[in-house]
Design an enzyme around this catalytic site. Structure first.
Site, short mmCIF file in Angstrom:
data_model
loop_
_atom_site.label_atom_id
_atom_site.label_comp_id
_atom_site.label_asym_id
_atom_site.label_seq_id
_atom_site.Cartn_x
_atom_site.Cartn_y
_atom_site.Cartn_z
N MET A 1 0.79 -1.17 -0.10
CA MET A 1 0.07 0.29 0.07
C MET A 1 0.92 1.53 0.10
SD MET A 1 -1.74 3.01 1.30
CE MET A 1 -0.99 3.36 3.43
N CYS A 2 0.39 2.27 -1.06
CA CYS A 2 1.31 3.74 -1.33
C CYS A 2 0.29 4.56 -0.84
CB CYS A 2 1.67 3.06 -1.95
SG CYS A 2 2.76 2.10 -2.42
N GLY A 3 0.92 5.84 -1.21
CA GLY A 3 0.42 6.79 -1.10
C GLY A 3 1.43 7.00 -2.55
N SER A 62 4.63 7.14 -1.60
CA SER A 62 5.56 6.83 -0.08
C SER A 62 4.83 5.13 -0.34
CB SER A 62 4.79 7.64 1.46
OG SER A 62 2.81 7.55 0.96
#
Length: 602
Positions: A1-3, A62
């Site tokens: 999972m990322c931004g 991120s």
């Protein structure tokens, strides 16, 4: 999972606001990196100066590392083609094959191969472009799992961005007065136009070679102009470029006679167990132990746990998928609602005089069912450590975080959004009280180490769990019931999953939705509706032979197949639990005013 953060600027690199950058880091605490590109003199530029014009591309990602044996930093960059990928998702399968290791690296490799595919010498540039788009859509069509991404094709100067068709990962976009574009996992406080959800209607494309820059005066800020094209999802097997919708259309078959009663021996219950068990298993296995938490915290998997049917069933199936020595955290949230507290105090004093008031948190409906569900899991699966994390939220703490939640859930902005978002926000923080029974009850403050949170969202839509489903059947029979379920499934991607992702991920955790696995959704939508719920089915011809059969016969029609599966797996009390919305079970509804409506704008 990322931004994810991407911007397209006319005069400079547009960076995220400080608050936005903080939220992006919260989503991905393992890596934060930016990549800047300048594209000079886009074809078709309309400018009044002789200096070369430039558009500015900014990529920031991120990373929360949950796949593979190492942290893969983003954005990923291909030096040869100048292509860039910011990926926020979980590709469980590609072309039907399970993905081992890091999915981001594998997908980027496939994207680059699609761009660099060998072309015949006589092909025109337009043909080459169309064929590259077709190959990209073929890859995206064959991804099983939640995702949102931004991908820049450096060979053809094309920008792509998308969310999966069910909208399980957040992606927002906005365009300011100068045409500057921002695409981001979260909103921010920038002036100008508000962020909107990227529609889940397909693959969005911008041909950056056709971007125009215009200004009336040499010293004026240039304005960007561009066209956003969409390659839509489609159920039909047609020529590319079209995205193949991974979710099968609804089975609209009507029964010719009254369908037989659903029972523990119904074949559809066994099939349901296999399909849901597969979906849960993919989501809980091989999670790296990189989490943080209290000393001694060792859980890799936690469940957003109300004690209701859907979440308790997921916990029970996770038990079957995980080694016995891995603990599972059950996170249960309860709020101090001043209105409810005042009413309970008056009632208690009237009935019990000066006796001490019971805990406002332990009297919450979801706390009561949560404790009961925890006890039943311990009874049915005694060889597992089930850690019940009681998250108690005082009203003062709610008000201290209220504005943060409102900003995170944007562009959603109603009282109901806030009620649900607050429950998810504090639950996903994973910090609460754990009671250990040894010589005596010892309660300690605990923070879960799990970065993965299982959610039962999607069960109500697929298995007719809402009150309106019963109303639709009462009014129009099976046709009305099918229409109502089809409406619910069809608008999943347009509802609240983006909001939930923004709120939950702010704590560096990832929500996973086994009921919203594409293959499971397709299995459910293709299963006749009378094999999913008990509306319109006949009663058993003979009296039940034993207690379990008696309970099975008496189960509510809503989500009856799921109730029977819970019963089959030993969860007798869970099978009989009633549906209750999270905002009422945790008491976040109408925290500040009893007169407010859920649809009221904040």
């Amino acid at each position: 999972m990322c931004g994810i953060f991407f911007s397209l600027g006319a005069s400079e690199h547009v960076l995220p606001q400080e608050k936005t950058a903080t939220w992006l880091r919260n989503r991905g605490p393992d890596n934060y990196y930016s990549h800047l590109l300048k594209l000079e003199s886009p074809r078709g530029a309309e400018v009044s100066t002789t200096t070369p014009e430039t558009i500015y591309l900014t990529f920031i990602s991120s990373v929360l590392a949950l796949r593979g044996d190492h942290v893969t930093g983003q954005p990923l960059v291909d030096v040869d083609s100048n292509s860039v990928l910011c990926w926020n998702g979980e590709a469980w399968k590609i072309n039907g094959e399970l993905v081992d290791g890091n999915d981001t690296e594998l997908l980027f490799q496939k994207f680059i191969e699609a761009l660099k595919h060998h072309h015949d010498a006589g092909e025109s540039e337009e043909v080459r472009l169309n064929s590259s788009v077709a190959r990209l859509t073929n890859i995206i069509s064959n991804i099983t799992g939640p995702f949102s991404f931004v991908f820049y094709d450096g060979l053809h100067r094309r920008l792509y961005f998308s969310r999966d068709c069910l909208g399980r990962r957040s992606l927002l976009h906005r365009q300011d007065d100068y045409g500057d574009l921002r695409i981001c996992s979260v909103s921010d406080g920038s002036p100008g136009a508000a962020f909107e959800e990227v529609e889940t209607d397909g693959l969005h494309m911008i041909d950056l070679s056709r971007v125009t820059l215009s200004k009336n005066m040499p010293d004026e800020t240039p304005r960007l102009s561009y066209l956003v094209e969409v390659v839509p999802w489609s159920y039909d097997s047609v020529d590319a470029p079209l995205l193949r919708n991974p979710v099968a259309p609804m089975n609209r078959t009507l029964p010719s006679t009254d369908p037989p009663s659903l029972s523990l021996s119904s074949p559809c219950v066994q099939t349901l167990e296999q399909e849901l068990g597969r979906s849960v298993g993919i989501r809980v296995r091989n999670i790296p132990q990189l989490g943080y938490g209290s000393p001694g915290a060792d859980a890799k998997v936690a469940v957003l746990f109300s004690g209701g049917l859907d979440c308790t069933l997921l916990a029970r199936l996770a038990h079957d998928a995980l080694p016995k020595d891995e603990s599972i955290d059950l996170i249960n949230v309860a709020f101090e609602n001043p209105r409810v507290a005042a009413a309970l105090k008056i009632k208690h004093e009237k009935e019990n005089g000066a006796e001490p008031m019971p805990s406002i948190y332990e009297s919450c409906p979801d706390r009561i069912t949560g404790r009961a569900g925890h006890a039943e899991l311990q009874k049915v699966c005694p060889d597992r450590v089930w850690r019940f994390v009681a998250v108690n939220v005082p009203f003062q703490e709610f008000t201290a975080h209220r504005d943060e939640v409102i900003q995170l859930m944007r562009p959603h902005n109603t009282e109901m959004d806030l009620s649900i978002a607050c429950a998810l926000y504090f639950a996903s923080r994973g910090q609460g009280a754990v009671t250990t029974i040894d010589d005596g009850d010892t309660t300690t403050i605990y923070t879960t180490s799990s970065r993965v949170l299982l959610s039962g969202l999607g069960a109500d839509e697929l298995f007719a769990g809402y009150g309106r489903h019963g109303i639709a059947f009462a009014r129009q029979g099976f046709q009305g019931l099918i229409d109502e379920i089809d409406l619910d499934v069809g608008r999943l991607g347009k509802r609240n999953l983006g909001r939930d992702d923004r709120v939950i991920s702010n704590w560096g955790r990832e929500a996973r939705f086994p009921f919203l696995d594409e293959e499971f959704v397709s299995y459910a939508t293709q299963t006749p509706v009378w094999e999913r719920c008990g509306f319109g089915t006949t009663k058993a011809e003979s009296a039940p032979n034993d207690e379990l059969d008696r309970i099975a016969e008496s189960l509510d029609s809503e989500k009856k197949a799921l109730r029977l599966l819970a019963l089959k797996l030993g969860m007798v009390q869970t099978a009989q639990e009633k549906k209750r919305a999270i905002q009422f079970g945790s008491r976040t509804a109408k925290m500040e005013s009893g007169k407010s409506k859920g649809t009221q704008t904040i």
